[in-house]
Enzyme design. Structure first.
Site, mmCIF file in Angstrom:
data_model
loop_
_atom_site.group_PDB
_atom_site.id
_atom_site.type_symbol
_atom_site.label_atom_id
_atom_site.label_comp_id
_atom_site.label_asym_id
_atom_site.label_seq_id
_atom_site.Cartn_x
_atom_site.Cartn_y
_atom_site.Cartn_z
ATOM 1 N N TYR A 77 0.831 -1.207 0.000
ATOM 2 C CA TYR A 77 0.000 0.000 0.000
ATOM 3 C C TYR A 77 0.863 1.254 0.000
ATOM 4 C CZ TYR A 77 0.861 1.035 4.980
ATOM 5 O OH TYR A 77 1.443 1.369 6.176
ATOM 6 N N ARG A 89 8.368 4.260 -4.537
ATOM 7 C CA ARG A 89 8.434 3.339 -3.393
ATOM 8 C C ARG A 89 7.479 2.162 -3.585
ATOM 9 N NH1 ARG A 89 7.356 5.686 2.537
ATOM 10 N NH2 ARG A 89 5.245 5.823 1.705
ATOM 11 N N ARG A 122 -7.501 -21.561 -0.302
ATOM 12 C CA ARG A 122 -6.526 -20.940 0.592
ATOM 13 C C ARG A 122 -5.237 -21.746 0.570
ATOM 14 N NH1 ARG A 122 -4.511 -21.568 5.589
ATOM 15 N NH2 ARG A 122 -3.709 -19.686 6.594
ATOM 16 N N HIS A 127 -0.861 -21.018 1.007
ATOM 17 C CA HIS A 127 0.180 -20.003 1.225
ATOM 18 C C HIS A 127 0.942 -19.676 -0.058
ATOM 19 C CE1 HIS A 127 -0.682 -21.084 5.344
ATOM 20 N NE2 HIS A 127 0.137 -20.147 5.792
ATOM 21 N N LYS A 141 6.473 -1.541 2.220
ATOM 22 C CA LYS A 141 5.220 -0.978 2.736
ATOM 23 C C LYS A 141 4.088 -1.965 2.455
ATOM 24 C CE LYS A 141 3.104 3.563 3.331
ATOM 25 N NZ LYS A 141 3.239 3.591 4.782
ATOM 26 N N GLU A 197 12.296 3.073 14.130
ATOM 27 C CA GLU A 197 11.342 4.092 13.676
ATOM 28 C C GLU A 197 10.168 4.098 14.631
ATOM 29 O OE1 GLU A 197 9.606 3.114 9.831
ATOM 30 O OE2 GLU A 197 9.573 0.991 10.308
HETATM 31 N N1 PDD Z 1 2.613 5.300 7.585
HETATM 32 N N2 PDD Z 1 7.304 4.144 9.137
HETATM 33 C C1 PDD Z 1 6.157 3.450 9.190
HETATM 34 C C2 PDD Z 1 6.144 2.118 9.851
HETATM 35 C C3 PDD Z 1 4.970 4.005 8.626
HETATM 36 O O1 PDD Z 1 3.834 3.303 8.652
HETATM 37 C C4 PDD Z 1 5.018 5.292 8.040
HETATM 38 C C5 PDD Z 1 3.820 5.936 7.417
HETATM 39 C C6 PDD Z 1 6.244 5.975 8.021
HETATM 40 C C7 PDD Z 1 6.388 7.331 7.383
HETATM 41 O O2 PDD Z 1 6.407 7.228 5.979
HETATM 42 P P1 PDD Z 1 5.884 8.415 5.048
HETATM 43 O O3 PDD Z 1 6.617 9.626 5.450
HETATM 44 O O4 PDD Z 1 6.199 7.960 3.689
HETATM 45 O O5 PDD Z 1 4.400 8.545 5.320
HETATM 46 C C8 PDD Z 1 7.369 5.369 8.565
HETATM 47 C C9 PDD Z 1 1.434 5.693 6.850
HETATM 48 C C10 PDD Z 1 1.124 7.140 6.904
HETATM 49 C C11 PDD Z 1 0.292 4.797 7.263
HETATM 50 O O6 PDD Z 1 0.536 3.606 7.368
HETATM 51 O O7 PDD Z 1 -0.833 5.268 7.425
#
Ligand code: PDD
Length: 284
Positions: free
Chosen positions: A31, A50, A99, A101, A146, A178
């Site tokens: 996402y 990304r 289903r 994996h 992501k 983070e």
């Molecule tokens: N999340 N690290 C994680 C684990 C995140 O989920 C996010 C952002 C960031 C910051 O990334 P960016 O600056 O590209 O938004 C760092 C989004 C906003 C979310 O999951 O809703």
């Protein structure tokens, strides 16, 4: 509320996905969240780049070119009521017949794009800062991707909510990674420190904006591993994300960060960030 789902624009309550979708069954999807100011997507090219990397990282072909994504996202933005939005897009591996994996031999990815109003942090939070807790980062080892399988992030974020805080700062093997849904910065003695990007953190688009603004505005900064002791002894802590922009963390685990108020470097960065945003909004 109009959403885009697999080639169609339709009201959100009519957009339906199969229970056999691998996104539903396995969290097998990726996402992006893209902030939109005055109906202009912010840093769209970077978000799409990304997305491309994440898709490659989970062995999914990108179903659309950047031009196609831009057009589809543009249409969703047009149809949403608010000029300030957060676009959410998701690609899952698609719907299987059973289903299993292992990946199905042939499957069409599910593509969803929707938009909600962007609610920026409250003025009191921007001016006064926010509180955070810390926790051990117990996520997998591909936090650079992501992906929609966010249960660990959700559990970690909930620790903050349970403590009346807004974010959980994550530590792995004694180093800052983070936040549960943000990137974290440390300021010590006038120097801005950013954790270096690796497989243990998401390469945030806002993180890059912060470092670009630091470079462009003469703020001294270093990108390197940050030890837990440095986090605890910080003069300032910041978090950054697409939906929260840049916020000062003024309390960590009940202890004041610095003097317990947003620091001077944060105030500069916040002003730079708002100025940069308004340049972008006004076509700059
Ligand atoms: N999340 N690290 C994680 C684990 C995140 O989920 C996010 C952002 C960031 C910051 O990334 P960016 O600056 O590209 O938004 C760092 C989004 C906003 C979310 O999951 O809703």
């Amino acid at each position: 509320m109009t959403v885009y789902l697999n080639g169609e624009f339709l009201p959100r309550d009519q957009a339906k996905v199969s229970v056999m979708d691998r996104g539903f069954l396995f969290g097998d999807g990726v996402y992006e969240v893209i902030p939109v100011y005055s109906r202009k997507p912010f840093r769209l090219a970077q978000h799409l780049a990304r997305l491309d990397k994440t898709l490659a990282g989970v062995r999914l072909d990108n179903p659309h070119s950047a031009a196609e994504w831009t057009a589809l996202i543009g249409r969703v933005i047009e149809q949403a009521p608010s000029p300030e939005q957060q676009v959410y897009l998701q690609v899952t591996r698609g719907v299987d017949s059973r289903r299993n994996h292992a990946f199905p031999a042939k499957v069409t990815p599910t593509v969803l794009i929707m938009s909600e109003a962007l609610v920026p942090p409250a003025p009191a939070q921007c001016a006064g800062g926010v509180a955070a807790v810390s926790a051990v980062d117990n996520r997998w080892l591909r936090c650079d991707l992501k992906v929609t399988s966010l249960l660990a992030n959700c559990l970690l974020r909930q620790l903050a909510v349970d403590a009346g805080c807004v974010e959980t700062v994550l530590l792995r093997d004694g180093f800052l990674s983070e936040g549960a849904a943000s990137n974290i910065f440390v300021v010590k003695d006038g120097l801005l420190l950013a954790p270096q990007q690796n497989h243990l953190m998401l390469p945030g688009i806002t993180y890059d904006v912060v470092l670009e603004l630091a470079a462009g505005n003469g703020l001294r900064y270093q990108v390197r591993d940050i030890r837990e002791a440095e986090l605890r002894a910080a003069d300032e802590l910041w978090l950054s994300s697409s939906t929260r922009e840049v916020l000062a963390i003024v309390e960590l685990d009940g202890q004041a960060v610095g003097d317990g108020r947003p620091g001077p470097l944060f105030r500069r960065m916040y002003a730079c960030y708002q100025a940069f945003k308004s340049e972008v909004m006004h076509g700059g």
